[in-house]
Design an enzyme around this catalytic site. Structure first.
Site, PDB file in Angstrom:
ATOM      1  N   ASP A 110      41.790  48.147  34.661  1.00 34.52           N
ATOM      2  CA  ASP A 110      41.113  48.058  36.006  1.00 34.52           C
ATOM      3  C   ASP A 110      39.970  47.411  35.672  1.00 34.52           C
ATOM      4  OD1 ASP A 110      40.357  47.972  38.566  1.00 34.52           O
ATOM      5  OD2 ASP A 110      40.058  49.973  38.685  1.00 34.52           O
ATOM      6  N   GLU A 144      33.869  43.777  42.454  1.00 37.42           N
ATOM      7  CA  GLU A 144      35.105  44.022  43.341  1.00 37.42           C
ATOM      8  C   GLU A 144      34.945  45.780  43.544  1.00 37.42           C
ATOM      9  OE1 GLU A 144      38.637  46.123  44.187  1.00 37.42           O
ATOM     10  OE2 GLU A 144      37.367  46.494  42.503  1.00 37.42           O
ATOM     11  N   GLU A 145      34.387  46.394  42.499  1.00 37.45           N
ATOM     12  CA  GLU A 145      34.532  47.895  42.753  1.00 37.45           C
ATOM     13  C   GLU A 145      33.421  48.419  43.710  1.00 37.45           C
ATOM     14  OE1 GLU A 145      36.598  49.897  41.480  1.00 37.45           O
ATOM     15  OE2 GLU A 145      37.500  48.680  39.626  1.00 37.45           O
ATOM     16  N   ASP A 202      45.711  43.380  40.618  1.00 35.45           N
ATOM     17  CA  ASP A 202      44.702  44.566  40.274  1.00 35.45           C
ATOM     18  C   ASP A 202      45.405  46.019  40.550  1.00 35.45           C
ATOM     19  OD1 ASP A 202      42.287  45.805  39.959  1.00 35.45           O
ATOM     20  OD2 ASP A 202      41.577  45.481  42.084  1.00 35.45           O
TER      21      ASP A 202
END
Ligand SMILES: *[C@@H]1O[C@H](CO)[C@@H](O)[C@H](O)[C@H]1NC(C)=O
Ligand SMILES: *[C@@H]1O[C@H](CO)[C@@H](O)[C@H](O)[C@H]1NC(C)=O
Ligand SMILES: *[C@@H]1O[C@H](CO)[C@@H](O)[C@H](O)[C@H]1NC(C)=O
Ligand SMILES: *[C@@H]1O[C@H](CO)[C@@H](O)[C@H](O)[C@H]1NC(C)=O
Length: 486
Positions: free
Chosen positions: A317, A351-352, A379
């Site tokens: 990830d 993104e996180e 993803d």
């Protein structure tokens, strides 16, 4: 993957739960594609299926060349080797960290050396730091608890918070026992149903408990499997509700405290967290292109995110998604191919923290909405590919059904409803066709956001298959005579 979208601030808890209870085992962001109705089909059959089938079929030789190069030829194992070199060198890459800066420099250099056209686009990103953290059960016996503070959590005072524990299994139970929550550390021991549903406890647990006067929360990690592994992730404080420290604990410790509480024994825990939020940091989306020969302004976008959490290696990830999105361009370039339209790989930042880099990219580039042909995101891991997931009109669906037939040599000719991904969702909501990779991901959440997300999870052959699929789909769509119908 896939963290809590900024937009989720706007969702009430109830609405969130009513959406996720569709049984979607996916990421919270993908819910937006469901709720916003981008899956709805608006028919505009400008071209008949009978016209498109032979056109797409004429790419079967070139598709075979791409697959041969990726899976059996000189590029075999390359995306895995690239990912190993990248994650072994840089390590994990949380938003705002020096590692993330190094990762962007690394990829900029590597993709430039690979002969691609590379540039960086600046983005301001959140900068949360974990600091020192620990937790210990003091009563009924001494036991250290493995924890990971949740992204955006406040810390405790330096001396920590020591308090009695209230263990609940659901938001409903918390409501029923509201009067017991005051002054307590609330432990959520919710069972894992699906990521999309159960992640509500990680996202909203702290604020729901704080409303009742709790002093901190410990959330059972959002995973179906555990060897005493805490799994971190983003959490959302609600406006106007006191910010209390929040961390995840392991499945084992959550169940342990639940059993003890069921016997009527008092539990006391001491929690120390040095977490804090610093001013926003400078970062970049990393963009690499093969410019189209006929319509350079029209774009097929491939993507994965370069940032990760601050644990493990961020190999799964989303190092894998980022690498196959680079590898797809390398394969096409190595074969001397150049499509009509531009192939653009974007490696998103932050993104996180809620798709921060991707949202900024959308805001900046949406003026050219009509030139975006297809947006793709990987993803959900790069395990054995199973299907291509797609959201678009009926007419676009018919084209994509022909495109996936070209993947017969790797046995992935299945097209499924609902392209998804935090980072492409703004485009899909605006009506751009979207595609994502469905892989055999039953183990994904075992490793997700934990120290277990390392290269050991990855497999070179699976990554070759994912790269081949990604490259064939992107190349063929970018080279068809017409853009996908909207
Ligand atoms: C269908 O596509 C054509 C050509 O792109 C466009 O001119 C027309 O407005 C579209 N119609 C609808 C209903 O979207
Ligand atoms: C690719 O990786 C596999 C598994 O590690 C290995 O057996 C094989 O020899 C490698 N092949 C090449 C060409 O690197
Ligand atoms: C929009 O597209 C045009 C034509 O390709 C390009 O020159 C311009 O830079 C693009 N603008 C943005 C913000 O991407
Ligand atoms: C596809 O399936 C066939 C038949 O099961 C098998 O022989 C072949 O090895 C598979 N190809 C790949 C690339 O996995």
């Amino acid at each position: 993957m896939a963290q809590e979208h900024r937009l989720s601030f706007l969702l009430s808890l109830i609405m969130f739960i009513s959406i996720v209870s569709n049984g979607c085992d996916c990421h919270p962001q993908s819910l937006w594609s469901i709720s916003s109705g981008t899956g709805a089909k608006t028919s505009n059959d400008t071209r008949k299926a009978s016209d498109i089938a032979p056109e797409v079929a004429s790419y079967s030789d070139v598709a075979k060349q791409i697959i041969d190069l990726a899976v059996f030829g000189a590029a075999r194992n390359r995306s895995y080797r690239r990912l190993a070199d990248f994650t072994d060198t840089i390590g994990n890459r949380v938003s705002g960290s020096q590692n993330l800066e190094m990762a962007i420099k690394y990829m900029h250099k590597a993709m430039t050396q690979d002969g691609l056209d590379v540039h960086l686009e600046p983005v301001k990103i959140p900068h949360w730091v974990r600091g020192q953290e620990s937790a210990e059960m003091i009563l009924p016996r001494a036991k250290s608890l493995a924890i990971l503070g949740l992204g955006s959590s406040v810390g405790t005072p330096p001396e920590g918070i020591q308090a009695q524990v209230l263990v609940v299994q659901s938001f409903d139970e918390l409501k029923q026992r509201a009067s017991e929550a005051t002054g307590k550390i609330v432990v959520f021991n919710q069972p894992f149903v699906s990521y999309g549903e159960t992640v509500a406890y990680r996202a909203f647990g702290a604020s729901e408990a704080a409303k009742l006067g709790a002093v901190a929360t410990l959330i059972r990690s959002i995973t179906p499997f555990s060897i005493n592994s805490p799994h971190t992730g983003w959490q959302d404080y609600q406006d106007g509700v006191k910010h209390i420290p929040t961390a995840c604990i392991t499945v084992e410790d959550a169940e342990l405290m639940w059993r003890i509480a069921q016997r009527g024994q008092a539990i006391i825990v001491k929690l120390i967290m040095g977490a804090k939020t610093l001013p926003d940091a400078d970062s970049f989306n990393t963009v690499a292109e093969i410019r189209g020969w006929q319509h350079p302004e029209q774009v097929v976008l491939l993507s994965g995110h370069l940032d990760s959490w601050d644990v493990g290696q961020g190999a799964m990830d989303d190092g894998g998604g980022a690498m196959i999105s680079w590898e797809a361009l390398s394969l096409i370039k190595d074969l001397g191919l150049r499509p009509r339209r531009t192939l653009r790989t974007v490696l998103w930042t932050a993104e996180e923290q809620g798709g921060v880099g991707a949202q900024q990219y959308f805001n900046l580039h949406k003026v050219n909405l009509s030139n975006f042909d297809l947006v793709m995101e990987s993803d959900l891991g790069t395990f054995t590919p199973v299907a291509l997931q797609f959201t678009g009109s009926d007419a676009a669906w018919k084209v994509m059904e022909e495109v996936v037939k070209l993947l017969a040599p790797i046995n992935t000719t299945k097209l499924e409803m609902h392209g998804e991904g935090t980072d492409i969702s703004p485009w899909m909501q605006a009506g751009i066709p979207g595609a994502s990779l469905h892989v055999a991901d039953s183990r994904y959440f075992w490793f997700h956001h934990s120290e277990g997300d390392t290269m050991t999870v990855q497999n070179p052959r699976d990554m070759d298959l994912c790269s081949a699929l990604w490259a064939v789909v992107a190349y063929v769509v970018a080279d068809l005579e017409d853009m996908l119908p909207r």
